[in-house]
Design an enzyme around this catalytic site. Structure first.
Site, mmCIF file in Angstrom:
data_model
loop_
_atom_site.group_PDB
_atom_site.id
_atom_site.type_symbol
_atom_site.label_atom_id
_atom_site.label_comp_id
_atom_site.label_asym_id
_atom_site.label_seq_id
_atom_site.Cartn_x
_atom_site.Cartn_y
_atom_site.Cartn_z
ATOM 1 N N LYS A 111 -23.456 31.376 119.278
ATOM 2 C CA LYS A 111 -24.279 32.490 119.771
ATOM 3 C C LYS A 111 -25.699 32.467 119.211
ATOM 4 O O LYS A 111 -26.588 33.087 119.777
ATOM 5 C CB LYS A 111 -23.601 33.838 119.464
ATOM 6 C CG LYS A 111 -22.381 34.095 120.347
ATOM 7 C CD LYS A 111 -21.925 35.539 120.310
ATOM 8 C CE LYS A 111 -20.781 35.745 121.301
ATOM 9 N NZ LYS A 111 -20.261 37.093 121.327
ATOM 10 N N LYS A 192 -15.718 28.218 127.522
ATOM 11 C CA LYS A 192 -14.766 29.260 127.933
ATOM 12 C C LYS A 192 -15.418 30.250 128.891
ATOM 13 O O LYS A 192 -16.642 30.422 128.895
ATOM 14 C CB LYS A 192 -14.188 29.973 126.710
ATOM 15 C CG LYS A 192 -15.146 30.878 126.009
ATOM 16 C CD LYS A 192 -14.411 31.843 125.095
ATOM 17 C CE LYS A 192 -15.398 32.903 124.639
ATOM 18 N NZ LYS A 192 -14.846 34.178 124.353
ATOM 19 N N LYS A 195 -17.936 36.859 129.365
ATOM 20 C CA LYS A 195 -18.591 37.945 130.104
ATOM 21 C C LYS A 195 -20.104 37.927 129.950
ATOM 22 O O LYS A 195 -20.812 38.510 130.755
ATOM 23 C CB LYS A 195 -18.000 39.298 129.731
ATOM 24 C CG LYS A 195 -18.106 39.680 128.257
ATOM 25 C CD LYS A 195 -17.583 41.083 128.045
ATOM 26 C CE LYS A 195 -16.440 41.165 127.051
ATOM 27 N NZ LYS A 195 -16.732 40.728 125.682
HETATM 28 N N1 AQP Z 1 -12.044 32.810 128.232
HETATM 29 C C1 AQP Z 1 -11.122 33.476 127.532
HETATM 30 N N2 AQP Z 1 -9.825 33.128 127.605
HETATM 31 C C2 AQP Z 1 -8.868 33.791 126.898
HETATM 32 N N3 AQP Z 1 -9.165 34.847 126.090
HETATM 33 C C3 AQP Z 1 -10.446 35.230 125.996
HETATM 34 N N4 AQP Z 1 -11.067 36.211 125.304
HETATM 35 C C4 AQP Z 1 -12.386 36.185 125.553
HETATM 36 N N5 AQP Z 1 -12.676 35.197 126.416
HETATM 37 C C5 AQP Z 1 -11.489 34.589 126.706
HETATM 38 C C6 AQP Z 1 -10.372 37.155 124.433
HETATM 39 O O1 AQP Z 1 -10.747 38.464 124.829
HETATM 40 C C7 AQP Z 1 -10.814 39.286 123.677
HETATM 41 C C8 AQP Z 1 -12.092 40.050 123.649
HETATM 42 O O2 AQP Z 1 -13.140 39.260 123.340
HETATM 43 P P1 AQP Z 1 -14.506 39.924 122.845
HETATM 44 O O3 AQP Z 1 -15.064 40.797 123.886
HETATM 45 O O4 AQP Z 1 -14.307 40.581 121.538
HETATM 46 O O5 AQP Z 1 -15.471 38.754 122.601
HETATM 47 P P2 AQP Z 1 -15.420 37.281 122.993
HETATM 48 O O6 AQP Z 1 -14.208 36.626 122.450
HETATM 49 O O7 AQP Z 1 -16.734 36.702 122.559
HETATM 50 O O8 AQP Z 1 -15.301 37.393 124.586
HETATM 51 P P3 AQP Z 1 -16.364 37.046 125.679
HETATM 52 O O9 AQP Z 1 -15.829 37.468 127.003
HETATM 53 O O10 AQP Z 1 -16.782 35.620 125.563
HETATM 54 O O11 AQP Z 1 -17.546 38.010 125.308
HETATM 55 P P4 AQP Z 1 -19.050 37.700 124.969
HETATM 56 O O12 AQP Z 1 -19.554 36.899 126.136
HETATM 57 O O13 AQP Z 1 -19.692 39.037 124.864
HETATM 58 O O14 AQP Z 1 -19.075 36.949 123.684
HETATM 59 C C9 AQP Z 1 -10.596 38.405 122.454
HETATM 60 O O15 AQP Z 1 -9.247 38.511 122.064
HETATM 61 C C10 AQP Z 1 -10.869 37.033 122.998
HETATM 62 O O16 AQP Z 1 -10.182 36.043 122.286
#
Ligand code: AQP
Length: 327
Positions: A111, A192, A195
């Site tokens: 990030k 991955k 969002k």
């Molecule tokens: N691609 C994914 N596949 C499976 N699990 C996923 N998680 C996120 N992306 C995937 C799981 O969702 C939960 C919430 O995640 P988060 O919002 O705390 O942050 P993150 O892991 O950084 O998810 P994002 O969607 O990628 O958000 P941004 O883009 O804001 O960083 C966690 O349990 C994560 O493992």
């Protein structure tokens, strides 16, 4: 009853990755564990958030939890910022965390890569995540694969605290699904599904219109072969789509492969889109009902009250063990 804690950041529109990797498992766990499911708004601001969007997204995540099947009478659903003990314990644990540990976190590296200025919050956030978990002495933390390293750090911090101040914290275990723990991006299976990806074609948002979902799946990258075969090393794109199919249709990977034996990508992608829509459409219907009912604020208040009670007890115990004068 054993305790579960997990959360999702309101840092964008929730994706199918968040659903398959996290929320779907939250729903399963609520019957057998005492569950706290938060919207981690304090984590979301580790990267800049537009205030109105943060408000809307925070409520949207909470409503999506409930729409997906989390029952606020069984599990506590609330906003992280409404339970102040998270931030308080977060500070105490930050002082137990070394710079080297934080520097090794791959999510921080990803990030912060290429950014001229990186907020200190992004750097120290794993200590706040540790506090989220330890403030309830949670036994189990359902997360996707990407959060495994942060959970390792939580376990280390709990052990360090116990060693220094007396055996107090439960060492939490990760709960990572065997299939679907890492749903990949639709346009690039080496990263991955996320969002915060600026390209909306890379993810399926849980609130995307069904026709938008169909379009995104039909445009999803596939490798040059023809076979619908699960082979993450050589066919990462198709393997990712098979995983999504298996999770949405309730089939094993082998059952999906068998169903499309001898067929090409076209019919497979068409059916995949319908499998995803059949999960998402009823969820969206419930989501709209919850948002329109005006009940959400009350649910969040109640969840925060119940969570605060548990968290306050831990905070006071920890302060006492560390030598603070407790009021
Ligand atoms: N691609 C994914 N596949 C499976 N699990 C996923 N998680 C996120 N992306 C995937 C799981 O969702 C939960 C919430 O995640 P988060 O919002 O705390 O942050 P993150 O892991 O950084 O998810 P994002 O969607 O990628 O958000 P941004 O883009 O804001 O960083 C966690 O349990 C994560 O493992």
């Amino acid at each position: 009853m054993k305790k579960v804690l997990s959360g999702i950041q309101p840092s964008g529109k929730l994706t199918l990755g968040n659903y398959i990797g996290a929320i779907k498992n939250f729903v399963t766990l609520q019957d057998d564990y005492a569950c706290n499911f938060m919207v981690v708004d304090l984590h979301a601001i580790t990267v800049p958030q537009e205030p109105a969007a943060l408000t809307e997204q925070s409520e949207a995540v909470a409503a999506l939890y409930i729409a997906a099947g989390i029952d606020p009478n069984k599990a506590n659903v609330y906003l992280q910022s409404h339970v102040m003990q998270h931030a308080q314990l977060g500070w105490l644990l930050t002082t137990l965390t070394s710079m080297g540990e934080l520097e090794r976190m791959t999510q921080f590296k990803d990030k912060s890569a290429g950014k001229e200025s990186v907020g200190a919050g992004l750097f120290v956030y794993p200590a706040l995540m540790a506090a989220d978990i330890l403030v309830y002495n949670a036994d189990l933390v359902p997360v996707g694969e990407d959060q495994k390293q942060h959970l390792e750090l939580t376990r280390d911090l709990a052990g360090r605290f116990n060693h220094r101040y007396g055996d107090y914290f439960t060492i939490p275990e990760p709960y990572i699904p065997e299939v679907g723990a890492r749903i990949m991006s639709l346009d690039d299976a080496s990263i991955k599904m996320s969002k915060s990806n600026p390209n909306p074609g890379s993810y399926i948002a849980l609130l995307d219109e069904p026709d938008v979902i169909r379009k995104k799946i039909s445009r999803a990258t596939t490798d040059s072969g023809r076979e619908v075969k699960f082979d993450p090393e050589n066919k990462p794109e198709v393997s990712n789509l098979i995983t999504i199919y298996s999770q949405c249709a309730g089939l094993t990977i082998e059952e999906v492969e068998k169903r499309y034996e001898g067929q090409m990508y076209g019919p497979f992608k068409k059916d995949l889109a319908e499998a995803v829509v059949s999960v998402i459409e009823p969820l969206q219907q419930r989501y709209r009902e919850i948002r329109e009912s005006g009940e959400l604020r009350q649910i969040l208040r109640q969840g925060a009250e119940r969570a605060s009670e548990m968290a306050e007890k831990t905070l006071q115990d920890v302060q006492r063990l560390m030598g603070f004068v407790v009021k």
